[in-house]
Write a protein that holds these residues in place. Structure first.
Motif, PDB file in Angstrom:
ATOM      1  N   GLY A   4       0.786  -1.213   0.000  1.00  0.00           N
ATOM      2  CA  GLY A   4       0.000   0.000   0.000  1.00  0.00           C
ATOM      3  C   GLY A   4       0.822   1.269   0.000  1.00  0.00           C
ATOM      4  N   PHE A   5       0.213   2.269  -0.568  1.00  0.00           N
ATOM      5  CA  PHE A   5       0.774   3.612  -0.611  1.00  0.00           C
ATOM      6  C   PHE A   5      -0.400   4.541  -0.370  1.00  0.00           C
ATOM      7  CE2 PHE A   5       1.530   7.473  -3.125  1.00  0.00           C
ATOM      8  CZ  PHE A   5       2.637   7.941  -2.470  1.00  0.00           C
ATOM      9  N   GLY A   6      -0.259   5.447   0.586  1.00  0.00           N
ATOM     10  CA  GLY A   6      -1.395   6.293   0.913  1.00  0.00           C
ATOM     11  C   GLY A   6      -1.041   7.751   1.030  1.00  0.00           C
ATOM     12  N   LEU A   7      -2.081   8.532   1.171  1.00  0.00           N
ATOM     13  CA  LEU A   7      -1.904   9.934   1.438  1.00  0.00           C
ATOM     14  C   LEU A   7      -3.122  10.487   2.153  1.00  0.00           C
ATOM     15  CD1 LEU A   7      -2.691  12.060  -1.627  1.00  0.00           C
ATOM     16  CD2 LEU A   7      -2.080   9.708  -2.016  1.00  0.00           C
ATOM     17  N   VAL A   8      -2.879  11.579   2.864  1.00  0.00           N
ATOM     18  CA  VAL A   8      -3.928  12.342   3.505  1.00  0.00           C
ATOM     19  C   VAL A   8      -3.830  13.742   2.922  1.00  0.00           C
ATOM     20  CG1 VAL A   8      -4.756  13.316   5.677  1.00  0.00           C
ATOM     21  CG2 VAL A   8      -3.841  10.992   5.623  1.00  0.00           C
ATOM     22  N   THR A  40      -7.157   1.519  -6.582  1.00  0.00           N
ATOM     23  CA  THR A  40      -7.518   2.458  -5.528  1.00  0.00           C
ATOM     24  C   THR A  40      -8.325   1.687  -4.514  1.00  0.00           C
ATOM     25  OG1 THR A  40      -7.514   4.313  -7.062  1.00  0.00           O
ATOM     26  CG2 THR A  40      -8.670   4.635  -4.980  1.00  0.00           C
ATOM     27  N   LEU A  41      -7.728   1.418  -3.356  1.00  0.00           N
ATOM     28  CA  LEU A  41      -8.349   0.572  -2.344  1.00  0.00           C
ATOM     29  C   LEU A  41      -9.304   1.346  -1.450  1.00  0.00           C
ATOM     30  CD1 LEU A  41      -5.143  -1.418  -1.358  1.00  0.00           C
ATOM     31  CD2 LEU A  41      -6.835  -1.955  -3.139  1.00  0.00           C
ATOM     32  N   ILE A  42      -8.928   2.558  -1.075  1.00  0.00           N
ATOM     33  CA  ILE A  42      -9.762   3.418  -0.237  1.00  0.00           C
ATOM     34  C   ILE A  42      -9.614   4.847  -0.737  1.00  0.00           C
ATOM     35  CG2 ILE A  42     -10.133   4.360   2.086  1.00  0.00           C
ATOM     36  CD1 ILE A  42      -8.906   1.781   3.200  1.00  0.00           C
ATOM     37  N   TYR A  43     -10.729   5.530  -0.858  1.00  0.00           N
ATOM     38  CA  TYR A  43     -10.723   6.949  -1.236  1.00  0.00           C
ATOM     39  C   TYR A  43     -11.947   7.560  -0.561  1.00  0.00           C
ATOM     40  CZ  TYR A  43      -9.793  10.982  -4.251  1.00  0.00           C
ATOM     41  OH  TYR A  43      -9.457  12.228  -4.734  1.00  0.00           O
ATOM     42  N   VAL A  44     -11.725   8.240   0.555  1.00  0.00           N
ATOM     43  CA  VAL A  44     -12.828   8.735   1.368  1.00  0.00           C
ATOM     44  C   VAL A  44     -12.610  10.205   1.695  1.00  0.00           C
ATOM     45  CG1 VAL A  44     -14.121   8.410   3.512  1.00  0.00           C
ATOM     46  CG2 VAL A  44     -13.076   6.443   2.410  1.00  0.00           C
ATOM     47  N   ALA A  65       2.324   2.546  -8.346  1.00  0.00           N
ATOM     48  CA  ALA A  65       1.846   2.463  -9.727  1.00  0.00           C
ATOM     49  C   ALA A  65       0.340   2.714  -9.796  1.00  0.00           C
ATOM     50  CB  ALA A  65       2.198   1.107 -10.330  1.00  0.00           C
ATOM     51  N   ALA A  66      -0.398   2.206  -8.822  1.00  0.00           N
ATOM     52  CA  ALA A  66      -1.847   2.433  -8.776  1.00  0.00           C
ATOM     53  C   ALA A  66      -2.141   3.916  -8.533  1.00  0.00           C
ATOM     54  CB  ALA A  66      -2.489   1.573  -7.703  1.00  0.00           C
ATOM     55  N   PHE A  67      -1.346   4.562  -7.690  1.00  0.00           N
ATOM     56  CA  PHE A  67      -1.510   5.998  -7.462  1.00  0.00           C
ATOM     57  C   PHE A  67      -1.235   6.765  -8.748  1.00  0.00           C
ATOM     58  CE2 PHE A  67       0.596  10.074  -6.386  1.00  0.00           C
ATOM     59  CZ  PHE A  67      -0.522  10.750  -5.919  1.00  0.00           C
ATOM     60  N   LYS A  68      -0.179   6.386  -9.449  1.00  0.00           N
ATOM     61  CA  LYS A  68       0.154   7.039 -10.721  1.00  0.00           C
ATOM     62  C   LYS A  68      -0.986   6.864 -11.720  1.00  0.00           C
ATOM     63  CE  LYS A  68       3.874   7.374 -14.123  1.00  0.00           C
ATOM     64  NZ  LYS A  68       3.336   7.021 -15.408  1.00  0.00           N
ATOM     65  N   ALA A  69      -1.547   5.662 -11.793  1.00  0.00           N
ATOM     66  CA  ALA A  69      -2.677   5.402 -12.692  1.00  0.00           C
ATOM     67  C   ALA A  69      -3.879   6.272 -12.309  1.00  0.00           C
ATOM     68  CB  ALA A  69      -3.048   3.923 -12.667  1.00  0.00           C
ATOM     69  N   HIS A  70      -4.116   6.426 -11.012  1.00  0.00           N
ATOM     70  CA  HIS A  70      -5.199   7.288 -10.525  1.00  0.00           C
ATOM     71  C   HIS A  70      -4.993   8.725 -10.994  1.00  0.00           C
ATOM     72  CE1 HIS A  70      -7.750   9.524  -7.742  1.00  0.00           C
ATOM     73  NE2 HIS A  70      -6.670  10.167  -7.336  1.00  0.00           N
TER      74      HIS A  70
END
Length: 106
Positions: A4-8, A40-44, A65-70
């Protein structure tokens, strides 16, 4: 936990009218995220208690890579292009998972 890779992201809005328009933009963006982004696993989007002009996004991706695709999706590009008119401030914090609990993926 190395997955996972996340951000707030903390958005401060210019006023009530801006908050309503920003929320509508978010709803439109979330439709694209839900239907087109398996990584994108969680986007709230959250409204912190007592801060009606603040929105806090929590985003979790399968990996960078999923973040980049997003970020490359048309709905995300639209959000990024239009959000500025509603904002007085934005803060982004990138997160790397260290430990935690996650539900199993479908």
């Amino acid at each position: 936990m190395n997955e996972g890779f996340g951000l707030v992201v903390r958005f401060t809005l210019k006023g009530e009218t801006a908050a309503t328009a920003f929320d509508a933009l978010c709803v439109a963006t979330l439709r694209g995220i839900a239907s087109l982004e398996p990584g994108t696993l969680i986007y709230v989007s959250h409204v912190p208690e007592g801060e009606p002009l603040v929105r806090v996004f929590y985003e979790l991706y399968a990996d960078r890579a999923a973040f980049k695709a997003h970020e490359e999706q048309p709905h995300t590009q639209r959000f990024l292009a239009e959000r500025g008119q509603y904002l007085s401030d934005v803060e982004v914090t990138f997160l790397n998972a260290v430990a935690g609990k996650a539900t199993s993926r479908p």
